[in-house]
Scaffold this motif. Structure first.
Motif, PDB file in Angstrom:
ATOM      1  N   PRO A  50      49.000  48.592  90.340  1.00  0.00           N
ATOM      2  CA  PRO A  50      49.859  47.611  89.256  1.00  0.00           C
ATOM      3  C   PRO A  50      48.527  46.819  89.243  1.00  0.00           C
ATOM      4  O   PRO A  50      47.927  46.744  90.182  1.00  0.00           O
ATOM      5  N   ASP A 104      46.143  42.894  87.656  1.00  0.00           N
ATOM      6  CA  ASP A 104      46.201  42.305  87.077  1.00  0.00           C
ATOM      7  C   ASP A 104      45.047  42.102  86.533  1.00  0.00           C
ATOM      8  O   ASP A 104      44.060  42.082  87.231  1.00  0.00           O
ATOM      9  N   ASP A 117      49.413  48.279  84.976  1.00  0.00           N
ATOM     10  CA  ASP A 117      49.871  47.726  84.043  1.00  0.00           C
ATOM     11  C   ASP A 117      49.804  46.602  84.597  1.00  0.00           C
ATOM     12  O   ASP A 117      49.804  46.816  86.170  1.00  0.00           O
ATOM     13  N   HIS A 118      50.027  45.584  84.159  1.00  0.00           N
ATOM     14  CA  HIS A 118      50.687  44.451  85.042  1.00  0.00           C
ATOM     15  C   HIS A 118      51.540  45.142  86.397  1.00  0.00           C
ATOM     16  O   HIS A 118      52.545  45.275  85.636  1.00  0.00           O
ATOM     17  N   PRO A 119      51.272  44.284  87.437  1.00  0.00           N
ATOM     18  CA  PRO A 119      52.457  43.899  89.071  1.00  0.00           C
ATOM     19  C   PRO A 119      53.795  44.142  88.081  1.00  0.00           C
ATOM     20  O   PRO A 119      54.336  45.374  88.772  1.00  0.00           O
ATOM     21  N   ARG A 120      54.542  43.438  87.444  1.00  0.00           N
ATOM     22  CA  ARG A 120      55.354  43.516  87.075  1.00  0.00           C
ATOM     23  C   ARG A 120      55.999  44.625  85.799  1.00  0.00           C
ATOM     24  O   ARG A 120      57.640  45.233  85.546  1.00  0.00           O
ATOM     25  N   ASN A 121      55.100  45.577  85.236  1.00  0.00           N
ATOM     26  CA  ASN A 121      55.105  46.716  84.802  1.00  0.00           C
ATOM     27  C   ASN A 121      54.898  48.057  84.652  1.00  0.00           C
ATOM     28  O   ASN A 121      55.563  48.836  83.933  1.00  0.00           O
ATOM     29  N   TYR A 122      53.755  47.839  85.843  1.00  0.00           N
ATOM     30  CA  TYR A 122      53.276  48.722  86.017  1.00  0.00           C
ATOM     31  C   TYR A 122      54.481  50.510  86.039  1.00  0.00           C
ATOM     32  O   TYR A 122      54.423  51.937  85.768  1.00  0.00           O
ATOM     33  N   GLN A 123      55.649  50.127  86.808  1.00  0.00           N
ATOM     34  CA  GLN A 123      56.720  51.503  87.116  1.00  0.00           C
ATOM     35  C   GLN A 123      57.447  51.541  85.588  1.00  0.00           C
ATOM     36  O   GLN A 123      57.827  52.757  85.633  1.00  0.00           O
TER      37      GLN A 123
END
Length: 199
Positions: A84, A86, A59-65
């Motif tokens: 992550p 993008d 997922d996007h680096p800000r959401n992958y976790q």
């Protein structure tokens, strides 16, 4: 639902009908990259039902976790740690893959990101590999339902770069990247599952 675990009702509603299609597309053992894993509900359901596949969440680096609580609870041997990703990056830091799945991403990405996703997917697949893209789509510039038209308006109100994508545009960028539309499945709630093959 475990406390603190993210939850998407849409995932619960569509996971089984999507699985029925994916099980007929991803027949051979291999690694499938999921772009836009979100909560992880799809990843857990698909990997649990398709043990011959290795599922690679991203997922996007800000959401992958975000998906980690679901993955940890399921503790499935064929789900890798989320990455992550993008899609607009010049190079994707991912392992070798044999297929790609993405749900409800094209309409929340900018058009530039949609183009980048198709380029990146095509660059990492080999001939015969599949890219399955789920979501609402337009045909010939027309909405398939009033609810999709309302959804599109709400997306564009949130951010003008978002919106339901048209099949003519998707076919064009797919063709430019060596991807051909193999199947276009009608799915519940005015959604589609598009199966593109690397040619």
């Amino acid at each position: 639902m475990t406390e603190g675990k993210p939850f998407s009702q849409a995932c619960e509603n569509n996971k089984q009908v999507i699985l029925e299609k994916l099980s007929a597309v991803f027949i051979n053992p291999g690694t499938v990259l999921e772009i836009g894993t979100g909560t992880g509900q799809h990843a857990v359901h698909f990997a649990g039902s398709l043990p011959h596949l290795k599922w690679q969440p991203s997922d996007h680096p800000r959401n992958y976790q975000l998906c980690k609580p679901w993955l940890a609870e399921a503790n499935l041997p064929n789900i890798s740690s989320p990455l992550p990703l993008d899609v607009s990056a010049d190079s994707w830091q991912i392992p070798p893959i044999n297929g790609v799945f993405s749900a409800n991403t094209a309409h929340i990405m900018s058009w530039h990101e949609v183009e980048a996703m198709f380029r990146g997917v095509a660059a990492h697949l080999t001939k015969g590999d599949a890219f399955c893209l789920y979501g609402p789509f337009n045909y010939g510039g027309r909405f398939t339902s009033a609810s999709n038209q309302q959804f599109d308006a709400s997306l564009r109100q949130q951010n003008p770069v978002m919106g339901i994508r048209d099949m003519d545009d998707l076919k064009r960028i797919a063709s430019e990247n060596g991807l051909a539309l193999e199947s276009d499945f009608d799915m519940p709630a005015n959604n589609r599952l598009l199966v593109w093959r690397k040619v």
